[in-house]
Design a protein around this motif. Structure first.
Motif, PDB file in Angstrom:
ATOM      1  N   ALA A  37       0.834  -1.230  -0.175  1.00 18.17           N
ATOM      2  CA  ALA A  37      -0.028   0.024  -0.049  1.00 18.17           C
ATOM      3  C   ALA A  37       0.883   1.199  -0.057  1.00 18.17           C
ATOM      4  O   ALA A  37       0.679   2.377  -1.017  1.00 18.17           O
ATOM      5  N   LEU A  38       1.989   1.461   0.653  1.00 22.20           N
ATOM      6  CA  LEU A  38       2.907   2.299   0.781  1.00 22.20           C
ATOM      7  C   LEU A  38       3.463   2.572  -0.843  1.00 22.20           C
ATOM      8  O   LEU A  38       3.651   3.780  -1.057  1.00 22.20           O
ATOM      9  N   PHE A  39       4.069   1.543  -1.104  1.00 21.90           N
ATOM     10  CA  PHE A  39       4.728   1.557  -2.326  1.00 21.90           C
ATOM     11  C   PHE A  39       3.711   2.098  -3.452  1.00 21.90           C
ATOM     12  O   PHE A  39       3.938   2.954  -4.410  1.00 21.90           O
ATOM     13  N   LYS A  40       2.424   1.329  -3.476  1.00 24.40           N
ATOM     14  CA  LYS A  40       1.433   1.855  -4.489  1.00 24.40           C
ATOM     15  C   LYS A  40       1.261   3.368  -4.483  1.00 24.40           C
ATOM     16  O   LYS A  40       0.833   4.003  -5.507  1.00 24.40           O
ATOM     17  N   ASN A  41       1.142   4.127  -3.054  1.00 25.81           N
ATOM     18  CA  ASN A  41       0.718   5.368  -3.348  1.00 25.81           C
ATOM     19  C   ASN A  41       1.940   6.410  -3.069  1.00 25.81           C
ATOM     20  O   ASN A  41       1.837   7.463  -2.916  1.00 25.81           O
ATOM     21  N   HIS A  42       3.232   5.623  -3.330  1.00 25.43           N
ATOM     22  CA  HIS A  42       4.481   6.502  -3.611  1.00 25.43           C
ATOM     23  C   HIS A  42       4.522   7.205  -2.230  1.00 25.43           C
ATOM     24  O   HIS A  42       4.914   8.431  -2.038  1.00 25.43           O
ATOM     25  N   GLU A  43       4.575   6.473  -0.962  1.00 26.99           N
ATOM     26  CA  GLU A  43       4.596   7.014   0.285  1.00 26.99           C
ATOM     27  C   GLU A  43       6.112   6.679   0.926  1.00 26.99           C
ATOM     28  O   GLU A  43       6.404   5.497   0.569  1.00 26.99           O
ATOM     29  N   GLY A  44       6.596   7.404   1.803  1.00 23.66           N
ATOM     30  CA  GLY A  44       7.738   6.970   2.537  1.00 23.66           C
ATOM     31  C   GLY A  44       7.839   5.743   3.334  1.00 23.66           C
ATOM     32  O   GLY A  44       6.731   5.656   3.875  1.00 23.66           O
ATOM     33  N   PHE A  45       8.852   5.245   3.597  1.00 24.27           N
ATOM     34  CA  PHE A  45       9.113   4.096   4.601  1.00 24.27           C
ATOM     35  C   PHE A  45       9.896   4.421   5.799  1.00 24.27           C
ATOM     36  O   PHE A  45      10.690   3.833   6.476  1.00 24.27           O
ATOM     37  N   LYS A  46       9.488   5.877   6.202  1.00 28.44           N
ATOM     38  CA  LYS A  46      10.222   6.399   7.429  1.00 28.44           C
ATOM     39  C   LYS A  46       9.088   7.286   8.221  1.00 28.44           C
ATOM     40  O   LYS A  46       7.921   7.791   7.646  1.00 28.44           O
ATOM     41  N   PRO A  47       8.980   7.017   9.495  1.00 28.29           N
ATOM     42  CA  PRO A  47       8.297   8.105  10.362  1.00 28.29           C
ATOM     43  C   PRO A  47       8.616   9.472  10.180  1.00 28.29           C
ATOM     44  O   PRO A  47       9.590  10.111   9.764  1.00 28.29           O
ATOM     45  N   ILE A  48       7.412  10.165  10.709  1.00 32.06           N
ATOM     46  CA  ILE A  48       7.783  11.693  10.571  1.00 32.06           C
ATOM     47  C   ILE A  48       8.400  11.991  11.728  1.00 32.06           C
ATOM     48  O   ILE A  48       8.552  11.503  12.635  1.00 32.06           O
ATOM     49  N   LYS A  49       8.972  13.452  11.783  1.00 29.91           N
ATOM     50  CA  LYS A  49       9.579  13.918  12.739  1.00 29.91           C
ATOM     51  C   LYS A  49       8.961  13.815  14.266  1.00 29.91           C
ATOM     52  O   LYS A  49       7.852  14.240  14.348  1.00 29.91           O
ATOM     53  N   GLY A  50       9.457  13.092  15.115  1.00 31.12           N
ATOM     54  CA  GLY A  50       9.056  13.197  16.519  1.00 31.12           C
ATOM     55  C   GLY A  50       8.213  11.916  16.863  1.00 31.12           C
ATOM     56  O   GLY A  50       7.626  11.593  17.968  1.00 31.12           O
ATOM     57  N   ALA A  51       7.873  11.170  15.870  1.00 36.15           N
ATOM     58  CA  ALA A  51       6.955   9.964  15.944  1.00 36.15           C
ATOM     59  C   ALA A  51       7.647   8.610  16.524  1.00 36.15           C
ATOM     60  O   ALA A  51       6.931   7.722  16.784  1.00 36.15           O
ATOM     61  N   LEU A  52       8.833   8.414  16.193  1.00 33.10           N
ATOM     62  CA  LEU A  52       9.682   7.131  16.457  1.00 33.10           C
ATOM     63  C   LEU A  52       9.050   6.653  17.731  1.00 33.10           C
ATOM     64  O   LEU A  52       9.084   5.441  17.976  1.00 33.10           O
ATOM     65  N   PRO A  53       9.738   7.392  19.022  1.00 32.74           N
ATOM     66  CA  PRO A  53       9.107   6.956  20.363  1.00 32.74           C
ATOM     67  C   PRO A  53       7.622   6.507  20.434  1.00 32.74           C
ATOM     68  O   PRO A  53       7.662   5.255  20.917  1.00 32.74           O
ATOM     69  N   PHE A  54       7.004   6.936  19.798  1.00 33.98           N
ATOM     70  CA  PHE A  54       5.516   6.420  19.892  1.00 33.98           C
ATOM     71  C   PHE A  54       5.222   5.182  18.937  1.00 33.98           C
ATOM     72  O   PHE A  54       4.423   4.487  19.368  1.00 33.98           O
ATOM     73  N   HIS A  55       6.024   5.227  18.055  1.00 34.64           N
ATOM     74  CA  HIS A  55       5.836   3.852  17.173  1.00 34.64           C
ATOM     75  C   HIS A  55       6.460   2.830  18.037  1.00 34.64           C
ATOM     76  O   HIS A  55       5.835   1.631  17.969  1.00 34.64           O
ATOM     77  N   PHE A  56       7.415   2.972  18.704  1.00 32.35           N
ATOM     78  CA  PHE A  56       8.191   1.853  19.644  1.00 32.35           C
ATOM     79  C   PHE A  56       7.056   1.428  20.754  1.00 32.35           C
ATOM     80  O   PHE A  56       7.049   0.385  20.865  1.00 32.35           O
TER      81      PHE A  56
END
Length: 295
Positions: free
Chosen positions: A54-73
């Motif tokens: 889905a990310l590839f099809k929509n040409h979206e990045g494979f990385k989190p936005i700034k400040g989101a990584l701790p909440f992803h973890f």
């Protein structure tokens, strides 16, 4: 033909999600005696490829936005704990509907964790609904030493609590502008990385039928995740969340038809009624609050 309203679309999506998650519960049981880590691995493997596609099809990045990584973890860690708790309960409880209902405590814990960590105010009636839902869960768990399902019941409760914490993080990630498809992708990738060593250490050979069932677990899980994400893009949770409890009906029907005519006992049914009534009460209360704010 009359165009469907966004609320109707949201209801359709959440019913689809509930049906998918009920299918996931059934296929978990149908896959037989396999290690929990092995089941969880395949559950997330399929979701990983679907989210990546889905990310590839929509040409979206494979990385989190700034400040989101701790909440992803945090979301991934507690979310994975929730999946393990739910899978363990689903596999070891006599009635899959009991495990499903314990997992449906997550909205109440989402409300509680949002109040604690996101500083969202909890009204007295909402607090009573949380307390009522917890009391209802005790009828399902039956916390006595004579209950042979006490450990899987507690695992199911922990799964519901952890899922509530995960949804709190998902809500915060949405509020700061994170892509929901990346959130699904990141959680799936984290889950695969964590469960892979455990699966390899305790791998049990599978028949072709078991492999198909595990792949169907993943397909249903992915459908459920994307369905509920789509539902909440069409309508706010206060308007449609109560329809997610249709999952219990689907699970009960599938348990009766495909898993040995499962029929919950009277105490579990009392617990279902209490938790569902608390959910409906919160649903009605939140809608009234919204209407009052608009006046």
């Amino acid at each position: 033909m009359k165009k469907l309203s966004n609320k109707t679309k949201g209801i359709i999506c959440i019913l689809f999600s509930a049906l998918c998650f009920s299918g996931m519960s059934s296929f978990i049981n149908l896959s037989g005696e396999l290690p929990i880590a092995q089941k969880v691995f395949f559950r997330n493997l399929v979701a990983f490829f679907i989210a990546a596609g889905a990310l590839f099809k929509n040409h979206e990045g494979f990385k989190p936005i700034k400040g989101a990584l701790p909440f992803h973890f945090i979301r991934s860690a507690v979310g994975l704990l929730g999946v393990f708790g739910n899978f363990y309960a689903t596999t070891h409880m006599a009635h899959t509907a009991d495990a499903a209902m314990l997992n449906k405590l997550s909205p109440f814990f989402t409300l509680l964790f949002s109040a604690i960590f996101l500083k969202e105010k909890v009204k007295p009636k909402q607090a009573l609904a949380i307390l009522g839902a917890f009391i209802g869960s005790m009828f399902v768990i039956k916390p006595t030493l004579s209950n042979v399902e006490l450990v899987p019941s507690i695992a199911g409760l922990i799964g519901g609590i952890a899922a509530g914490a995960a949804y709190t993080c998902v809500s915060h990630l949405g509020n700061i502008g994170e892509n929901s498809r990346f959130t699904v992708f990141q959680f799936s990738a984290f889950s695969i990385a964590v469960t892979l060593p455990f699966m390899l250490f305790d791998f049990k050979p599978m028949t072709a039928k078991q492999l198909v069932f595990l792949l169907l677990v993943g397909v249903c899980a992915a459908g459920g995740q994307f369905g509920i994400t789509a539902a909440y893009t069409y309508a706010p949770s206060r308007e449609i969340s109560v329809y997610d409890y249709s999952n219990i009906i689907f699970v009960a029907i599938e348990g009766y038809l495909f898993l040995g005519h499962q029929i919950p006992d009277i105490l579990s049914i009392v617990g279902y009624v209490i938790i569902s009534l608390m959910a409906i009460w919160m649903f009605v209360y939140n809608n009234k609050e919204t209407k009052l704010k608009k006046q």
